[in-house]
Each structure stands twice: as structure tokens, then as C-alpha cells.
Design a protein around this motif. Structure first.
Motif, short mmCIF file in Angstrom:
data_model
loop_
_atom_site.label_atom_id
_atom_site.label_comp_id
_atom_site.label_asym_id
_atom_site.label_seq_id
_atom_site.Cartn_x
_atom_site.Cartn_y
_atom_site.Cartn_z
N GLY A 93 -14.29 39.62 41.10
CA GLY A 93 -12.89 39.24 41.28
C GLY A 93 -12.18 38.98 39.97
N ILE A 94 -12.88 38.31 39.04
CA ILE A 94 -12.28 38.01 37.73
C ILE A 94 -11.97 39.30 36.97
N ILE A 95 -12.94 40.21 36.93
CA ILE A 95 -12.77 41.43 36.14
C ILE A 95 -11.77 42.38 36.79
N LEU A 96 -11.98 42.70 38.07
CA LEU A 96 -11.08 43.64 38.74
C LEU A 96 -9.69 43.04 38.93
N GLY A 97 -9.64 41.78 39.34
CA GLY A 97 -8.33 41.14 39.51
C GLY A 97 -7.58 41.02 38.22
N GLY A 98 -8.29 40.68 37.13
CA GLY A 98 -7.64 40.56 35.84
C GLY A 98 -7.03 41.86 35.37
N ARG A 99 -7.76 42.96 35.55
CA ARG A 99 -7.26 44.27 35.12
C ARG A 99 -6.12 44.75 36.01
N ILE A 100 -6.29 44.62 37.33
CA ILE A 100 -5.25 45.07 38.25
C ILE A 100 -3.98 44.23 38.08
N GLY A 101 -4.16 42.93 37.85
CA GLY A 101 -3.01 42.07 37.62
C GLY A 101 -2.27 42.46 36.35
N TYR A 102 -3.01 42.79 35.30
CA TYR A 102 -2.38 43.21 34.05
C TYR A 102 -1.58 44.50 34.26
N ALA A 103 -2.18 45.45 34.99
CA ALA A 103 -1.49 46.72 35.25
C ALA A 103 -0.23 46.50 36.06
N THR A 104 -0.26 45.53 36.97
CA THR A 104 0.87 45.28 37.87
C THR A 104 1.97 44.48 37.21
N PHE A 105 1.60 43.39 36.52
CA PHE A 105 2.59 42.45 35.98
C PHE A 105 3.07 42.78 34.57
N TYR A 106 2.23 43.47 33.78
CA TYR A 106 2.53 43.60 32.36
C TYR A 106 2.69 45.04 31.88
N THR A 107 2.63 46.01 32.78
CA THR A 107 2.91 47.39 32.41
C THR A 107 3.89 47.98 33.42
N GLY A 108 4.60 49.01 33.00
CA GLY A 108 5.58 49.63 33.88
C GLY A 108 6.87 48.83 33.93
N GLY A 109 7.78 49.25 34.78
CA GLY A 109 9.05 48.55 34.93
C GLY A 109 9.82 48.51 33.63
N ASN A 110 10.30 47.33 33.25
CA ASN A 110 11.07 47.18 32.01
C ASN A 110 10.20 46.67 30.87
N SER A 111 8.90 46.90 30.95
CA SER A 111 7.98 46.38 29.94
C SER A 111 7.88 47.29 28.72
N ASN A 112 8.46 48.49 28.78
CA ASN A 112 8.38 49.46 27.69
C ASN A 112 6.97 49.96 27.44
N VAL A 113 6.06 49.68 28.37
CA VAL A 113 4.70 50.20 28.31
C VAL A 113 4.47 51.03 29.56
N PRO A 114 3.99 52.27 29.42
CA PRO A 114 3.77 53.11 30.61
C PRO A 114 2.88 52.40 31.63
N SER A 115 3.24 52.53 32.87
CA SER A 115 2.46 51.88 33.92
C SER A 115 1.02 52.36 33.91
N MET A 116 0.11 51.41 33.91
CA MET A 116 -1.31 51.74 33.94
C MET A 116 -1.70 52.44 35.24
N TRP A 117 -0.88 52.23 36.28
CA TRP A 117 -1.18 52.86 37.57
C TRP A 117 -1.02 54.37 37.51
N LEU A 118 -0.26 54.87 36.51
CA LEU A 118 -0.13 56.32 36.36
C LEU A 118 -1.39 56.93 35.79
N HIS A 119 -2.23 56.09 35.17
CA HIS A 119 -3.49 56.55 34.60
C HIS A 119 -4.59 55.57 35.02
N PRO A 120 -5.01 55.62 36.28
CA PRO A 120 -5.95 54.62 36.83
C PRO A 120 -7.25 54.50 36.05
#
Length: 303
Positions: free
Chosen positions: A81-108
């Protein structure tokens, strides 16, 4: 020269900041060829192992809501949970949108590249909650009481993780406004200006302070017999600590515009619901009568 003159001259001198590079720190314990055993990996391991060890001690005390076999399951699933949740949370909250960083979900596939960094505290927290829910449901355990016990162990990992951030020279704080701040520090890749060592602030508040509070509540009071009290105090404490430290922590580069526009960092916005939830849990726990010692303890009946 008079003492007054000497004192005035000393006060006029600008305090020289601490240079991180002069501390002789490296981000790994040892290196063999291209393999490096990094402190950050050891921090996660140390936090999980110490938390598991302490949990095995806790369940031997009267009134434990789980048995050793449940603790073993939690050790495995919470790690995931720590590892997968931490990575998925980072991809969701800190990439994409107006973050100026390409969404990690585009490159799983990047989700699996842990060595590139990027872990979300809130994502890891969600991962741990899902792990608790799964183990509690499968074992017929009281979810809230299991969460109480796990919450006492989490600050160990919080402290080690933030210390590892400091050793890595990453996630530094904002530029200091007081040039005479004795612990102001210049970090590599952060420019020439001295900054707050916010990693140490987090290690102290989210880690050491919460360790003391949670251990005292568990071992010196009957808080564990009020379902939700321990996890409520933990949630409020971690939330308040993170909210405070965010004022000294440099916002993620991709979210600086978001912080300027909203007045708060992403970490602070995500922390507010935690504080509210924690207060509700504490109020609920105190409003209900305490459990009797040993009540509903599968540890007492498990073979």
C-alpha cells in the motif's frame, strides 16, 4: 576596543549558512558496480520493520484487536500500500493538469520506476487504509481498532523517510528571510541562497513528536480502549504538522503557480480534510464509553 564595540561588530556580521555539500553526505550506503544501496530505500525498510516489531509488542498487551497472523498480513499488505499508493498518488496529485509535468498516467510504465523518485504522502496513506480494510475484512476484525494500532507505528517511517530526504539533499525548504538563522542551509541544485532544512522540520514534527505522543497515549493511558481515538489523534497531529511545515517547504516546482494562485500548497489543501476527519474521530471516540480490557480481542482466542 570596548566590549560594546566588539558586540556591535559581531552583530553586524552576516551569519554564514551551513553548506549541505560540506557535511560529507551521500545518498547511498555503499556501491557495488552500478548497484547502489540507497538511504531512501533503507529508510522505508527501517520504518516498516520497526513498525512491525512494535506492533508485535503492542498485540501482547491486554485488549489487542488482532493476532500475530494478522500482524504478519498487515506487514505485507501495508508495504504494498505504501509503495503503490505513494506512486499512484504522486501521478494523480503532482503530475498532469496545471502542474507543467506530463501526466504519469500517459506513461504507466513510469509508475514502476521508483528510482526516479516521486512519492505522495497522501497516496501512501490511502494505500495503507486500503490494506487495513482488506486485512480487517478478511480476518473479521474491527477496522477502527486495527487502524488505532497501526497509527502508533506509522511515525517511525515518517521520521526515517524525512531524514533520508535530508541525506539525499532533496525536498529542501524555502529561502530564509532571516539571514542570521543558525541552521539556514545551502543545498545543491537549489541556488546560492540559504534555505530552511524543512526535511528536518518534518522529521521532528511528523516523526519524533508524533512518536512520543502516540507511544505515551498507547502505553501510559487507556486510549487504545476507545476505538478511533489513537488514529484520530494521529490524523490531526500529522495533518497539523504537515500544514505547518508546508510554510517552510519549497513547493514542488510543477505546482508553484498553483500555490501562488490559491494561497496554499497542494500538500496543505490535501491536509485540511485529514485534520477535519481526525477531529471527528477524536470527538466520536470520546463521546462513546471505553471498551473493557480484552473485549473483542481475537488475539486472546487465536491459536
Amino acid at each position: 576596543m570596548s566590549l560594546i564595540t566588539l558586540a556591535a561588530a559581531a552583530a553586524a556580521q552576516v551569519h554564514e549558512p551551513i553548506y549541505w555539500e560540506r557535511l560529507g553526505l551521500t545518498n547511498y550506503l555503499f556501491r557495488i558496480g552500478s548497484f547502489e544501496l540507497r538511504w531512501y530505500s533503507l529508510a522505508y525498510l527501517a520504518g516498516i520493520v520497526l513498525g512491525y516489531w512494535h506492533l508485535t509488542r503492542m498485540i501482547k498487551a491486554p485488549g489487542a484487536p488482532l493476532a500475530q497472523r494478522h500482524a504478519d498480513d498487515l506487514f505485507f499488505y501495508c508495504t504494498l500500500g505504501i509503495i503503490l499508493g505513494g506512486r499512484i498518488g504522486y501521478a494523480t496529485f503532482y503530475t498532469g493538469g496545471n502542474s507543467n509535468v506530463p501526466s504519469m498516467w500517459l506513461h504507466p510504465v513510469e509508475l514502476l520506476q521508483l528510482w526516479h523518485g516521486g512519492m505522495s504522502f497522501h497516496g501512501g496513506l490511502i494505500g495503507v487504509l486500503l490494506a487495513l480494510a482488506w486485512v480487517s475484512w478478511r480476518g473479521g476484525l474491527n477496522f477502527l481498532r486495527v487502524a488505532d494500532y497501526i497509527s502508533v507505528c506509522v511515525p517511525f517511517g515518517m521520521m526515517f523517510g524525512r531524514l533520508a530526504n535530508f541525506v539525499n539533499g532533496e525536498l529542501w525548504g524555502r529561502v530564509v528571510t532571516d539571514p542570521d538563522l543558525p541552521w539556514a542551509m545551502v543545498f545543491p541544485d537549489a541556488g546560492p541562497l540559504p534555505r530552511h532544512p524543512s526535511q528536518l522540520y518534518e522529521a521532528g514534527l511528523e516523526g519524533l513528536v508524533m512518536i512520543v505522543i502516540m507511544l505515551l497515549l498507547f502505553w501510559k493511558t487507556r486510549a487504545r480502549f476507545r476505538p478511533g481515538l489513537l488514529v484520530g489523534v494521529f490524523t490531526v497531529g500529522i495533518g497539523c504538522a504537515r500544514f505547518i511545515v508546508e510554510f517552510f517547504r519549497e513547493p514542488d516546482a510543477q505546482l508553484e503557480a498553483f500555490a501562488r494562485e490559491t494561497g496554499l500548497s497542494m500538500g496543505q489543501w490535501l491536509t485540511i480534510p485529514l485534520i477535519v476527519l481526525g477531529l471527528l474521530l477524536v470527538a466520536r471516540a470520546l463521546a462513546k464509553p471505553a471498551l473493557a480490557s480484552g473485549r473483542g480481542s481475537p488475539a486472546a482466542s487465536a491459536a
